[in-house]
Structures are given as C-alpha cells and as structure tokens.
Design a protein around this motif. Structure first.
Motif, PDB file in Angstrom:
ATOM      1  N   VAL A   4       0.844  -1.206   0.000  1.00  0.00           N
ATOM      2  CA  VAL A   4       0.000   0.000   0.000  1.00  0.00           C
ATOM      3  C   VAL A   4       0.873   1.248   0.000  1.00  0.00           C
ATOM      4  CG1 VAL A   4      -1.701   1.328   1.304  1.00  0.00           C
ATOM      5  CG2 VAL A   4      -1.945  -1.163   1.101  1.00  0.00           C
ATOM      6  N   ALA A   5       1.909   1.270   0.863  1.00  0.00           N
ATOM      7  CA  ALA A   5       2.785   2.435   0.946  1.00  0.00           C
ATOM      8  C   ALA A   5       3.514   2.653  -0.372  1.00  0.00           C
ATOM      9  CB  ALA A   5       3.787   2.255   2.082  1.00  0.00           C
ATOM     10  N   ASP A   6       3.904   1.556  -1.012  1.00  0.00           N
ATOM     11  CA  ASP A   6       4.629   1.655  -2.271  1.00  0.00           C
ATOM     12  C   ASP A   6       3.728   2.129  -3.405  1.00  0.00           C
ATOM     13  OD1 ASP A   6       7.112   1.218  -3.761  1.00  0.00           O
ATOM     14  OD2 ASP A   6       6.044  -0.426  -4.731  1.00  0.00           O
ATOM     15  N   ALA A   7       2.479   1.646  -3.398  1.00  0.00           N
ATOM     16  CA  ALA A   7       1.536   2.002  -4.472  1.00  0.00           C
ATOM     17  C   ALA A   7       0.814   3.310  -4.206  1.00  0.00           C
ATOM     18  CB  ALA A   7       0.518   0.869  -4.649  1.00  0.00           C
ATOM     19  N   GLY A   8       0.686   3.672  -2.933  1.00  0.00           N
ATOM     20  CA  GLY A   8      -0.041   4.890  -2.578  1.00  0.00           C
ATOM     21  C   GLY A   8      -1.534   4.757  -2.736  1.00  0.00           C
ATOM     22  N   SER A   9      -2.026   3.509  -2.815  1.00  0.00           N
ATOM     23  CA  SER A   9      -3.452   3.292  -3.064  1.00  0.00           C
ATOM     24  C   SER A   9      -3.842   1.903  -2.593  1.00  0.00           C
ATOM     25  CB  SER A   9      -3.742   3.447  -4.557  1.00  0.00           C
ATOM     26  OG  SER A   9      -4.977   2.858  -4.902  1.00  0.00           O
ATOM     27  N   LEU A  10      -5.012   1.819  -1.933  1.00  0.00           N
ATOM     28  CA  LEU A  10      -5.529   0.514  -1.523  1.00  0.00           C
ATOM     29  C   LEU A  10      -5.879  -0.329  -2.737  1.00  0.00           C
ATOM     30  CD1 LEU A  10      -7.889   1.630   1.388  1.00  0.00           C
ATOM     31  CD2 LEU A  10      -5.667   0.512   1.624  1.00  0.00           C
ATOM     32  N   THR A  11      -6.438   0.314  -3.739  1.00  0.00           N
ATOM     33  CA  THR A  11      -6.877  -0.407  -4.935  1.00  0.00           C
ATOM     34  C   THR A  11      -5.691  -1.006  -5.687  1.00  0.00           C
ATOM     35  OG1 THR A  11      -8.793   1.061  -5.168  1.00  0.00           O
ATOM     36  CG2 THR A  11      -8.132  -0.223  -7.107  1.00  0.00           C
ATOM     37  N   HIS A  12      -4.674  -0.178  -5.917  1.00  0.00           N
ATOM     38  CA  HIS A  12      -3.511  -0.654  -6.657  1.00  0.00           C
ATOM     39  C   HIS A  12      -2.751  -1.736  -5.880  1.00  0.00           C
ATOM     40  CE1 HIS A  12      -3.420   3.381  -9.042  1.00  0.00           C
ATOM     41  NE2 HIS A  12      -4.321   2.505  -9.534  1.00  0.00           N
TER      42      HIS A  12
END
Length: 301
Positions: free
Chosen positions: A12-20
């Motif tokens: 999540v931290a790496d993607a910046g998004s729950l969805t991604h």
C-alpha cells in the motif's frame, strides 16, 4: 508483529493506493483496508493520511515503510543468492574435525579448494569433542569413527592406522629398537589413553605403556605428538597419513600398528542438496585419491 500485515502495508505504501495494492496482491480493496486498520490498531498509530487522491504516509508510517523497504531489499538479495547457489558455491561452511587431522592433513590442502571456490568462507573447528550436526553446531564433520547421530548422511573416506615414528637424530642418539620390549630404553610420545580419541589408538598406547617406556610425553592431540617427535623427544604413536607430508620421519617397529581406523565424512540429511557441502565433499575425496596415489608411488601401500 504480523508479517502478512507488514507485507500488505508495504504494498500500500509503495503504491499509494488501496486499490492498486490490492491488484498487486490479488486481494480486494476491503480486505487490504481491513489489514491496514488491524495493523494500525496493533501499533496504536495512524500510518496513512487518507486523501481523495490516495494515501500519504504519516511520520509513523514513514518509519515503518523505511523498515519494510530494507526488509524487502534484503529478501530480494537473499532470493537472488539462493537462485545463484544452484550454480555457484559461496557463503559460510562450518567444518569440524579432530585437531590432528584438521591441522596436519586438511588445512594444508585447503588452498586447492579456495582456488576453485574463492567466495567460500570456511569456519574450521578443530576439537576432539564430537559436535552435534543435527543441531547445526557444524555443517560437516570428518571423524575417526562412524558417527552415531541420527539423520546424517555418512560416507567412508579412507582407513588409517596408528604407527610408531621417530626422527633420524633421535634414533642416531638413542638407537633403533629391535622389538617392543626395547621401548623400556626409549621415551614414548603419545596421546593420553584416557583422552577422547579412537579406541584403536588408545589400545596401541596401552600396549606400549605395558612395556614400561623409560620416559613419556603425553599430549591431548596428534599435532602435539608430532611436534614432540619432530623435535627429537622420542618415539611417537602417530597416524599413517603423515608419511606423505613428513617423509623424513622414520618408521619404528613396523610390525606394531593399531587396528584399522575408519575415517568418515558426515553431514545432516537436510543439507543433502547444499552446493557448499557437495564442493567440500568432492574436494576431500579428490585429495584422498591423490594422497593414496602418492603413497603407492612411495611404496607405502
């Protein structure tokens, strides 16, 4: 701390998004969200600021992300080395054997092993105590008797015998004994029969002591016995594998020798596919073949 939750937090931290992050992990957004809330509750800290455009790490979240990022890099490096180890030999190998064999036979030959595998790191542990291989006190052992511990792969390497040797200078000064009774006129250099050693060696020493040697020097390993013999102290009970590397020693009373002493290499079953173990095993076997060829050339076998 739950490793699975940390893995999800890192994504999540790496993607910046729950969805991604969910797409990467093959999880639903709601499942990812539940894991993040559970992690925040366990830490009693908020890890993300929620915004319309996505998630931003809080100060506490940044600290945790630094840690998971370092963990991820180390895991990736370890995975790469594990993959590489299928073709390469590197890393630490803990080898245990007796002081005498390790000092007098094994260590002088290790140059050839390092020439072939320069990235190998050998921890050579020389002691008479039998280390516990299944408990990983060592990775591989060379011992003068068959190991009795369970779950070990064993390979018989060779057979040695304990024989009597002296230096030329000692014999010039003290004479060559003609039979075992003549030991009463000589100093015996040997391992203490009560010290940890193979039974065949202890039996030979007891036989010699029964003939009342004039004097004695007892040492707790064969390296010390050899040093005494090389420095003209007396007649020593030594393993026959020394004859190649110390050709100036003179064999005394050739009819007297110990029973056969089997030499075994052993390692835990779980290391059956270890490249380091295979490299070391093959190296020792090749050196033993070379050792026996040289003894045949010298007419000693």
């Amino acid at each position: 701390m739950d490793w699975d939750k940390l893995r999800i937090f890192h994504a999540v931290a790496d993607a910046g998004s729950l969805t991604h992050a969910g797409e990467r992990l093959n999880l639903s957004q709601s499942a990812v969200s539940r894991q993040i809330r559970a992690l925040e509750e366990s830490l009693n800290s908020t890890l993300f600021h929620r915004h319309a455009r996505g998630l931003i790490l809080t100060e506490q979240g940044e600290l945790l992300f630094d840690a998971t990022r370092a963990m991820s890099k180390r895991l990736e490096a370890a995975s790469a080395r594990i993959r590489d180890s299928e073709e390469e030999v590197f890393g630490e190998l803990k080898v245990t054997t007796t002081t005498g064999f390790g000092t007098l036979w094994l260590a002088p030959r290790l140059t050839k092993l390092y020439e072939k595998y320069p990235d190998l790191k050998i921890d050579l542990m020389l002691e008479e105590r039998v280390l516990d291989l299944p408990m990983r006190e060592a990775d591989v052992a060379i011992r003068m008797k068959e190991p009795s511990q369970a779950d070990l792969i064993r390979k018989r390497l060779m057979t040695v015998q304990m024989q009597l040797y002296a230096s030329r200078d000692y014999l010039e000064r003290n004479g060559m004994p003609e039979d075992i009774e003549d030991m009463s006129d000589h100093r015996l250099v040997c391992q203490n029969p009560n010290a940890p050693q193979v039974g065949a060696g202890a039996s030979l020493v007891q036989q010699l002591m029964a003939n009342n040697p004039h004097s004695m020097l007892m040492v707790n390993n064969y390296f010390g016995v050899l040093q005494g013999v090389l420095h003209d102290l007396g007649i020593g009970a030594l393993p026959d594998y020394l004859t190649e590397d110390f050709p100036h020693l003179v064999r005394v009373l050739p009819e007297i020798e110990s029973a056969d002493v089997p030499v075994f290499l052993a390692y835990p079953e779980e290391l059956r596919h270890s490249k380091r173990i295979s490299a070391f095993r093959d190296f020792v076997q090749d050196e033993i073949i070379s050792h026996r060829k040289q003894l045949r050339q010298l007419g000693k076998i």
